[in-house]
Design a protein around this motif. Sequence first.
Motif, PDB file in Angstrom:
ATOM      1  N   ILE A   5       0.854  -1.183   0.000  1.00  0.00           N
ATOM      2  CA  ILE A   5       0.000   0.000   0.000  1.00  0.00           C
ATOM      3  C   ILE A   5       0.890   1.232   0.000  1.00  0.00           C
ATOM      4  CG2 ILE A   5      -1.711   1.338   1.288  1.00  0.00           C
ATOM      5  CD1 ILE A   5      -2.752  -1.324   2.400  1.00  0.00           C
ATOM      6  N   HIS A  76      -2.211  -1.290  -3.847  1.00  0.00           N
ATOM      7  CA  HIS A  76      -3.173  -0.228  -3.566  1.00  0.00           C
ATOM      8  C   HIS A  76      -2.425   1.097  -3.458  1.00  0.00           C
ATOM      9  CE1 HIS A  76      -6.028  -3.404  -2.580  1.00  0.00           C
ATOM     10  NE2 HIS A  76      -5.074  -3.935  -1.836  1.00  0.00           N
ATOM     11  N   LEU A 138     -10.684  -2.149   1.761  1.00  0.00           N
ATOM     12  CA  LEU A 138     -10.023  -2.739   0.583  1.00  0.00           C
ATOM     13  C   LEU A 138     -10.746  -4.004   0.133  1.00  0.00           C
ATOM     14  CD1 LEU A 138      -6.267  -2.259   1.559  1.00  0.00           C
ATOM     15  CD2 LEU A 138      -7.637  -0.892  -0.046  1.00  0.00           C
TER      16      LEU A 138
END
Length: 142
Positions: A5, A76, A138
């Motif tokens: 991330i 992400h 998520l």
Amino acid sequence: MKPSILFLCTGNSCRSQMAEGWGRHLLGERFDFFSAGIAKHGVNPLAVKVMAEAGVDIGNHYSKTVDELPQQRFDHVITLCGHANETCPYFPGPVIHHGFDDPPALAAGAADEEEALVHYRRVRDEIGSFIKKLPRELAQRQ
């Protein structure tokens, strides 16, 4: 291999540093966290101070751009301010935007450091709450 991330903000000085710190502190066993900025403005010392108050040490963090990160592919990408969301470099896959107020801008008119810290603490806590809910958010997006 843990999902990665990236938190992206304008200067990688405050909000993205807080998010990376919270992520590593709360969810480091589940994800690899990184932060970067469109530019680098240096890590904000008041951000370091309020994170330390919450038991999260970001004192060894440094401000960096995406080009300086050890990896360039992320599972992400989360932008934390409008400017980063609008000028975000291209990343394959979706970019999630979750904006937070800018503590230095909020604290600009503060009479003293203690008054300024009120803004930093509020945003710190908001980012911490967001990080705690991040796995669920998520999962809902997949």
